[in-house]
Design an enzyme around this catalytic site. Structure first.
Site, PDB file in Angstrom:
ATOM      1  N   GLU A 329      27.468 106.190 163.078  1.00  0.00           N
ATOM      2  CA  GLU A 329      28.135 104.992 163.585  1.00  0.00           C
ATOM      3  C   GLU A 329      28.297 105.067 165.095  1.00  0.00           C
ATOM      4  O   GLU A 329      28.903 106.012 165.613  1.00  0.00           O
ATOM      5  CB  GLU A 329      29.529 104.850 162.967  1.00  0.00           C
ATOM      6  CG  GLU A 329      29.548 104.746 161.458  1.00  0.00           C
ATOM      7  CD  GLU A 329      30.970 104.681 160.922  1.00  0.00           C
ATOM      8  OE1 GLU A 329      31.184 103.981 159.925  1.00  0.00           O
ATOM      9  OE2 GLU A 329      31.864 105.333 161.501  1.00  0.00           O
ATOM     10  N   CYS A 330      27.794 104.096 165.823  1.00  0.00           N
ATOM     11  CA  CYS A 330      28.010 103.920 167.253  1.00  0.00           C
ATOM     12  C   CYS A 330      27.649 105.194 168.027  1.00  0.00           C
ATOM     13  O   CYS A 330      26.475 105.460 168.270  1.00  0.00           O
ATOM     14  CB  CYS A 330      29.440 103.471 167.518  1.00  0.00           C
ATOM     15  SG  CYS A 330      29.650 102.706 169.143  1.00  0.00           S
ATOM     16  N   GLY A 331      28.606 106.017 168.412  1.00  0.00           N
ATOM     17  CA  GLY A 331      28.286 107.266 169.077  1.00  0.00           C
ATOM     18  C   GLY A 331      27.384 108.145 168.232  1.00  0.00           C
ATOM     19  O   GLY A 331      26.524 108.867 168.749  1.00  0.00           O
TER      20      GLY A 331
END
Length: 442
Positions: A329-331
């Site tokens: 997720e994201c990072g």
């Protein structure tokens, strides 16, 4: 003896806009009453990760996110009911402006009949602050407004001008002087993580308690009247069972990966999974696991160290090659790309599980609520990032924006890996979450 109602004093702190001092004042009140020996449970409206870390340290209690769209009405109701059974005070910090968003802070306060205190930075205005507060208080008749908190007030005379201009049914709860000692540290995505500035935060909290105590208005420093919180008639998604029984999920958790809802961990455990943690920054061994979760955080601040930990990278690459489930997720997505360019324009090799390059882009970014459209089922989510990913493959699907027809964040899938900028809220769909970590989809 069980009961379906619990009574607890509660206050909802909202504002006409962002950057009015909501988090600072919520944290100050939490620490003030905690030092009085009270159990203070704090909630944060919306999907925020950083404010809850600050508020948890201030209250010395876990802090939950509340959002009717993301989590569901019954979930929010259960969180508040459970807290009311153990707390002496419930504080809820709103998001953005009082009526911004769908649902808004006002919607959440109205749904659970929590009295609202309007936090306003009154620097540069006096009677106008009273006019704005009066307008907010009367905009809807289903919101109970307790009064105004005048932040960054210049003097007692300044406070008196505001107090005299307010209607009798809208009191000035407290006037707080300008004080740089209570300012919370920030960076490009918002407040700095509490774990990074623990001592600095403690100094802020000590100053904030003094700040509250110096005021001549003391009504905010006494507990409000208790209100009723009711148990939901049906426990949220109680019929899913434990499909993750016997499975171990390894979760990346360190300075680079820390955007983890406690609620998500509870969902995994409720589904039967054993949860273990590891650090991509420091650990050399990936713990034995059936699935990995690489959550969001700040990999851009630790890109060189992540790149240099080749032993860990090799193990995650082997895990991926074995077609085992991985959620990034994201990072975590940035970590899975081929390269990452940090804020100083230095480029480092990353895991290379997905074709593409990630790069930070200053103040420009994306945020908002979206639904992750997955083969396993829809999971509510949100995006908040100031980076971009380029040269990526064709996505599996896109997130569905809450209120806009344009495609949302791309969702990538290769072997057992699902990667996106979206932060998923597992409690919105227990069954889809279980299938995601089992690597099963229809």
């Amino acid at each position: 003896m069980t009961t379906n109602v619990a009574y607890c004093p509660a206050l909802f702190l909202t504002a006409p806009a962002s950057n009015q001092g909501k988090t600072t004042i919520t944290a100050a009140l939490a620490r003030y009453f905690t030092e009085q020996g009270k159990v203070v449970r704090v909630f944060k409206t919306g999907p925020d990760y950083l404010d809850p870390q600050i508020l948890a340290q201030a209250s010395k209690q876990p802090v939950e996110q509340l959002d009717i769209w993301m989590a569901g009405d019954e979930y929010c109701q259960k969180m508040l009911f459970d807290a009311a059974q153990e707390a002496d005070l419930i504080l809820v910090e709103g998001a953005m402006g009082m009526f911004d968003g769908e649902p808004s802070s006002a919607d959440l306060a109205a749904r659970f009949k929590i009295p609202v205190a309007i936090v306003m930075d009154v620097q540069g205005m006096a009677q106008t602050a009273a006019a704005v507060a009066t307008g907010l208080a009367n905009f809807r008749d289903d919101v109970i407004v307790a009064g105004l908190i005048a932040n960054r007030c210049g003097s007692e005379r300044h406070a008196q001008l505001i107090r005299d201009a307010l209607p009798k049914n809208l009191p000035l709860l407290i006037s707080l002087k300008r004080n740089d000692e209570v300012t919370l540290p920030e960076r490009h995505l918002g407040l700095v993580q509490a774990s990074e500035v623990g001592d600095e935060l403690e100094a802020c909290f000590s100053a904030a308690v003094r700040w509250l105590s110096e005021t001549e208005d003391t009504s905010l420093l006494t507990l409000p009247e208790p209100i009723a919180f009711y148990a939901p008639e049906v426990a949220p998604q109680a019929d899913v069972g434990t499909p993750l029984q016997g499975k171990t999920i390894a979760v990346a958790k360190d300075e680079a990966f820390s955007f983890i809802y406690d609620a998500n961990l509870r969902v995994l455990q409720a589904l039967g999974a054993q949860v273990t943690f590891f650090s991509p920054l420091r650990d050399r061994l990936l713990p034995p696991a059936d699935a990995l979760w690489l959550p969001g955080g700040y990999p851009e601040l630790h890109a060189q160290k992540l790149s240099e930990n080749r032993v860990m990278s090799d193990q995650i690459q082997t895990f991926f090659a074995a077609n085992k489930p991985i959620l990034a997720e994201c990072g975590g997505l940035l970590y899975c790309l081929e390269t990452l360019t940090d804020l100083e324009h230095n480029t480092y090799p990353m895991l290379g599980l997905i074709q593409g390059d990630g790069a930070m882009r200053g103040k420009r970014g994306c945020q908002g609520m979206q639904t992750a459209a997955l083969p396993e089922g829809d999971i509510r989510a949100h995006a908040h990032h100031r980076s971009l990913s380029e040269n990526t493959p064709e996505p599996l699907s896109h997130g569905r924006r809450q209120r806009h027809p344009a495609p949302g964040e791309p969702i990538f899938r290769d072997k057992g890996l699902t990667a996106s900028y979206l932060h998923l809220f597992f409690a919105s769909n227990f069954a889809a979450t279980a299938a995601l970590f089992l690597g099963e989809s229809e």
